[in-house]
Design a protein around this motif. Structure first.
Motif, mmCIF file in Angstrom:
data_model
loop_
_atom_site.group_PDB
_atom_site.id
_atom_site.type_symbol
_atom_site.label_atom_id
_atom_site.label_comp_id
_atom_site.label_asym_id
_atom_site.label_seq_id
_atom_site.Cartn_x
_atom_site.Cartn_y
_atom_site.Cartn_z
ATOM 1 N N ARG A 202 0.834 -1.201 0.000
ATOM 2 C CA ARG A 202 0.000 0.000 0.000
ATOM 3 C C ARG A 202 0.872 1.255 0.000
ATOM 4 O O ARG A 202 1.878 1.311 0.724
ATOM 5 N N THR B 84 -0.217 9.953 -7.588
ATOM 6 C CA THR B 84 -1.016 8.877 -7.003
ATOM 7 C C THR B 84 -1.705 8.053 -8.076
ATOM 8 O O THR B 84 -1.631 6.808 -8.083
ATOM 9 N N GLN B 85 -2.369 8.727 -8.992
ATOM 10 C CA GLN B 85 -3.115 8.007 -10.023
ATOM 11 C C GLN B 85 -2.195 7.288 -11.006
ATOM 12 O O GLN B 85 -2.501 6.179 -11.450
ATOM 13 N N ALA C 188 -0.864 4.220 -9.242
ATOM 14 C CA ALA C 188 -1.917 3.208 -9.118
ATOM 15 C C ALA C 188 -2.017 2.384 -10.389
ATOM 16 O O ALA C 188 -2.161 1.150 -10.348
ATOM 17 N N LYS D 218 -0.946 -1.686 -10.345
ATOM 18 C CA LYS D 218 -2.152 -2.472 -10.084
ATOM 19 C C LYS D 218 -1.985 -3.952 -10.422
ATOM 20 O O LYS D 218 -2.720 -4.787 -9.895
ATOM 21 N N ARG E 25 -0.392 -6.097 -7.040
ATOM 22 C CA ARG E 25 -1.107 -6.140 -5.755
ATOM 23 C C ARG E 25 -0.713 -4.980 -4.844
ATOM 24 O O ARG E 25 -0.804 -5.075 -3.616
ATOM 25 N N THR F 10 -1.665 -1.112 -4.007
ATOM 26 C CA THR F 10 -2.622 -0.041 -4.229
ATOM 27 C C THR F 10 -2.002 1.299 -3.857
ATOM 28 O O THR F 10 -1.133 1.379 -2.981
ATOM 29 N N ASN G 185 -3.305 5.337 -3.112
ATOM 30 C CA ASN G 185 -4.421 6.252 -2.918
ATOM 31 C C ASN G 185 -3.947 7.504 -2.206
ATOM 32 O O ASN G 185 -2.839 7.541 -1.658
ATOM 33 N N LEU H 170 -6.814 2.830 4.295
ATOM 34 C CA LEU H 170 -6.225 2.687 2.963
ATOM 35 C C LEU H 170 -4.932 1.880 2.992
ATOM 36 O O LEU H 170 -4.545 1.286 1.985
ATOM 37 N N ARG I 113 -8.083 -3.501 -0.265
ATOM 38 C CA ARG I 113 -7.493 -4.113 -1.471
ATOM 39 C C ARG I 113 -8.205 -3.713 -2.758
ATOM 40 O O ARG I 113 -7.599 -3.731 -3.829
ATOM 41 N N VAL J 167 -9.473 -0.752 -3.466
ATOM 42 C CA VAL J 167 -9.439 0.698 -3.689
ATOM 43 C C VAL J 167 -8.051 1.093 -4.175
ATOM 44 O O VAL J 167 -7.059 0.914 -3.452
ATOM 45 N N THR J 168 -7.960 1.641 -5.363
ATOM 46 C CA THR J 168 -6.682 2.163 -5.834
ATOM 47 C C THR J 168 -6.918 3.296 -6.828
ATOM 48 O O THR J 168 -7.922 3.319 -7.546
#
Length: 226
Positions: A125, A155-156, A159, A163, A166, A168, A170, A207, A213, A215-216
């Motif tokens: 994470r 962040t985006q 992600a 992805k 595994r 994430t 956020n 998060l 898991r 949410v990303t």
């Protein structure tokens, strides 16, 4: 969160302390990184002070030291950053460079260093701190909002990049956080409307947890009643 290893940058500040305390209560193992040489920490936490995260080599050394001492990393929480109020017309380009380094580059350097370790976790994470001010920008917030918009884009992008591994990524987007510094700077405001550090910490730790898991790439406003 029991037995999960969490690295927190900017860990000696008001929000960093709140996140560290909540994570410790949940049973997480902690590595606390900060530019300050020392600061408060929950019992048993690994403290790594005096780290300039705008320097990629220092960031990498600190992250690798945390992973080595704690046998891996499950989550990175990027809190290190800065703020300045300055109009564009009366301001300086140095403010723009400085806030980019403090807000975007610190998160980038720490994340890049942590990625190999997070990929080895069963559920890696990354949690960043953006800003609601980057969505609705007020006068004097140009440089700060632009730097936090960079954190949102980082962040985006991360992600999407991670992805398949595994991992994430956020970000939380707070409004005004109820800290001693903000109370001093805004003595006539009502801090009851602001975001309590403990409340923001709860969202961030969700998060960072296995339960998040699905949410990303999310940019989550945490704005209190502002």
């Amino acid at each position: 969160m029991a037995a999960r290893t969490i690295v927190i940058t900017g860990a000696f500040g008001a929000l960093g302390r709140a996140v560290a305390e909540a994570a410790a209560v949940s049973g997480a193992r902690l590595a606390l990184i900060d530019h300050a040489a020392d600061g408060p920490a929950p019992e048993g936490a690994l403290k790594l002070g005096g780290v300039d995260l705008t320097d990629a080599e220092q960031a990498g050394a600190a992250i690798d030291a945390a992973a080595d001492r704690l046998s891996g990393i499950d989550a990175l929480i990027n809190i290190a950053g800065g703020f300045a109020w300055e109009t564009v017309g009366g301001g300086s380009s140095e403010t723009w460079y400085g806030l980019y380094r403090l807000n975007v580059l610190t998160a980038t350097n720490a994340s890049r260093a942590a990625i190999p370790h997070l990929k080895r976790s069963a559920g890696g994470r990354i949690v960043n701190v953006g800003a609601n001010a980057a969505l609705k920008v007020a006068m004097g917030m140009g440089a700060y909002a632009a730097s936090k918009a960079g954190v949102h884009a980082l962040t985006q992008s991360l992600a999407e990049e991670l992805k398949g591994d595994r991992v994430t990524v956020n970000a939380v987007l707070p409004s005004i956080i109820d800290t001693p510094a903000n109370r001093k700077d805004m003595p006539d405001a009502d801090p009851a409307l602001w975001v309590a550090p403990a409340d923001l910490a709860a969202v961030m730790l969700f998060l960072a947890s296995p339960e998040a898991r699905a949410v990303t790439g999310a940019l989550i406003p945490v704005t209190g009643r502002v």
